[in-house]
Design an enzyme around this catalytic site. Sequence first.
Site, PDB file in Angstrom:
ATOM      1  N   HIS A  80       0.844  -1.188   0.000  1.00 45.41           N
ATOM      2  CA  HIS A  80       0.000   0.000   0.000  1.00 45.41           C
ATOM      3  C   HIS A  80       0.880   1.239   0.000  1.00 45.41           C
ATOM      4  O   HIS A  80       1.893   1.302   0.690  1.00 45.41           O
ATOM      5  CB  HIS A  80      -0.906   0.016   1.231  1.00 45.41           C
ATOM      6  CG  HIS A  80      -2.152   0.803   1.025  1.00 45.41           C
ATOM      7  ND1 HIS A  80      -3.323   0.246   0.550  1.00 45.41           N
ATOM      8  CD2 HIS A  80      -2.425   2.111   1.221  1.00 45.41           C
ATOM      9  CE1 HIS A  80      -4.250   1.183   0.462  1.00 45.41           C
ATOM     10  NE2 HIS A  80      -3.731   2.331   0.857  1.00 45.41           N
ATOM     11  N   ASP A 159     -13.630   2.714   7.131  1.00 45.74           N
ATOM     12  CA  ASP A 159     -12.683   3.441   6.277  1.00 45.74           C
ATOM     13  C   ASP A 159     -13.376   3.932   5.016  1.00 45.74           C
ATOM     14  O   ASP A 159     -13.101   5.036   4.537  1.00 45.74           O
ATOM     15  CB  ASP A 159     -11.469   2.576   5.915  1.00 45.74           C
ATOM     16  CG  ASP A 159     -10.455   3.391   5.116  1.00 45.74           C
ATOM     17  OD1 ASP A 159     -10.039   4.454   5.615  1.00 45.74           O
ATOM     18  OD2 ASP A 159     -10.113   3.009   3.983  1.00 45.74           O
ATOM     19  N   ARG A 166     -13.106  12.501   4.573  1.00 45.82           N
ATOM     20  CA  ARG A 166     -11.821  13.247   4.644  1.00 45.82           C
ATOM     21  C   ARG A 166     -11.551  13.929   3.319  1.00 45.82           C
ATOM     22  O   ARG A 166     -11.065  15.046   3.260  1.00 45.82           O
ATOM     23  CB  ARG A 166     -10.674  12.285   4.975  1.00 45.82           C
ATOM     24  CG  ARG A 166     -10.650  11.849   6.429  1.00 45.82           C
ATOM     25  CD  ARG A 166      -9.710  10.672   6.624  1.00 45.82           C
ATOM     26  NE  ARG A 166      -8.341  10.982   6.274  1.00 45.82           N
ATOM     27  CZ  ARG A 166      -7.482  10.090   5.757  1.00 45.82           C
ATOM     28  NH1 ARG A 166      -7.848   8.846   5.518  1.00 45.82           N
ATOM     29  NH2 ARG A 166      -6.256  10.444   5.484  1.00 45.82           N
ATOM     30  N   SER A 181      -6.304   4.725   8.445  1.00 52.18           N
ATOM     31  CA  SER A 181      -6.998   4.354   7.212  1.00 52.18           C
ATOM     32  C   SER A 181      -6.292   3.181   6.526  1.00 52.18           C
ATOM     33  O   SER A 181      -6.914   2.180   6.157  1.00 52.18           O
ATOM     34  CB  SER A 181      -7.035   5.577   6.280  1.00 52.18           C
ATOM     35  OG  SER A 181      -7.350   5.215   4.967  1.00 52.18           O
ATOM     36  N   LYS A 185      -7.404  -1.139   6.865  1.00 54.74           N
ATOM     37  CA  LYS A 185      -7.695  -1.944   5.654  1.00 54.74           C
ATOM     38  C   LYS A 185      -6.749  -3.132   5.562  1.00 54.74           C
ATOM     39  O   LYS A 185      -7.148  -4.230   5.203  1.00 54.74           O
ATOM     40  CB  LYS A 185      -7.477  -1.096   4.382  1.00 54.74           C
ATOM     41  CG  LYS A 185      -8.550  -0.119   4.053  1.00 54.74           C
ATOM     42  CD  LYS A 185      -8.432   0.382   2.621  1.00 54.74           C
ATOM     43  CE  LYS A 185      -7.353   1.408   2.404  1.00 54.74           C
ATOM     44  NZ  LYS A 185      -7.636   2.750   2.887  1.00 54.74           N
TER      45      LYS A 185
END
Length: 425
Positions: A80, A159, A166, A181, A185
């Site tokens: 990520h 999320d 956001r 966040s 996940k």
Amino acid sequence: MNAIDIINKTKLSIPLSHEEIVWLVEGYTNGEIPDHQMSAWLMAVRLNGITDEETLALTYAMRDSGGIMQLDIPYTVDKHSTGGVGDKTSLIIGPIVAACGVCMSKMSGRGLGHTGGTIDKLESIPGLRTDLSVEEFTEILHKNGFAIMSQSGEICPADKKIYALRNATGTVDSIPLICASIMSKKLATNADCLLLDVKYGTGAFMKTKEEAEKLAAIMERIGRSAGKQCRAVVTDMNEPLGCNVGNSLEVREALEVLRGETRGELYNVCIMLASELLALAGKGTVSECAELAAEAISSGKALEVMREMIKLQGGNPDVCDDLSLLPMPKFRYTIKAVCDMEITGFNCEEIGQTALMLGAGRTSLNGRIDATAGIIMQCRIGESLCAGDPIMTLCSTVCSDFSEAAIRALNAVSYIRHTQPKNDK
Ligand code: URA
């Protein structure tokens, strides 16, 4: 408990208890706490920060807002990025690691702030779905070793809601919110091994390397304390990654890399990240894994994984052979050098904001995006240009008047004038 007390505490930098954080996340996820109160709390976090203990509690509360995936696959990896401009690396790294025999199960997000999101990019492929159920996701992983799904009502619904809020309230660039966040996940999709690409620079949410290192350290700590093999690398985001910024433009460039047609910075960063991930997964040393990663591209195996993934997720796999099947912009405008010059830098966030103005991202909670919108960068930092050479081309289908966007884009470019024509040097 009530939301106003919680907002006031964070406003005054009084730490919240674990129970208060769980109450807030649960209440927002199930609709009892409205957007305006959650927005106020997010802004208090953005402005004041929260403690590491609160960040940890927020991460776990968000993870526990849905189920935790129990994939009946022996070993999976995940990667990520904290977000950048032109960052399409997941679309290249996933196919590479799967082609090397390591299953990559990834849950991604949509565009956030001035940065693009993997889900919006993928959905620019005609027909492709990312709203997969856990069963569909698992089946695709079994068949192909690579799949990407979006946050859902089943997995990490907190999320999904907070991320969109956001994006619409200027509360993206916050270390605890980014950490919670991403890690919620990642822990919910439950891969065994995690590589985190933490970006810093003008195009990242962390403007300095020090901030990026701080975020990397806390995410690594959370990953490891949850029993994951977890490594965070800090990478530069002072200019767009690769040439293309914007959803279908980025898919096109990712496919060009997978087809072995494009080398350069994007290719190098992908090989580096893929080799770190493969090494973390026990496939060899980092340099051995770099060879494996390069071979996955040169043999065409990574492209085959991508083609299969597109097909299994409902998209048209022919885009891998014929890039013209991707949505194309109706309007283009090229910004050219006004004099002989050397490019000395970009304000990469402004490039991302320009792409948003052209339609590549959302500026409201449920905004629509133009899959074709974006920017093609035609020079890099350090490059010398002659007057009239292209700097970048703005693309859009929803916007035909480029005057405002062109000014913004041009203001994002720093250069020095060459006193002598380039060719006389
Ligand atoms: N990616 C995410 O998933 N969340 C963030 O907050 C930033 C990048």
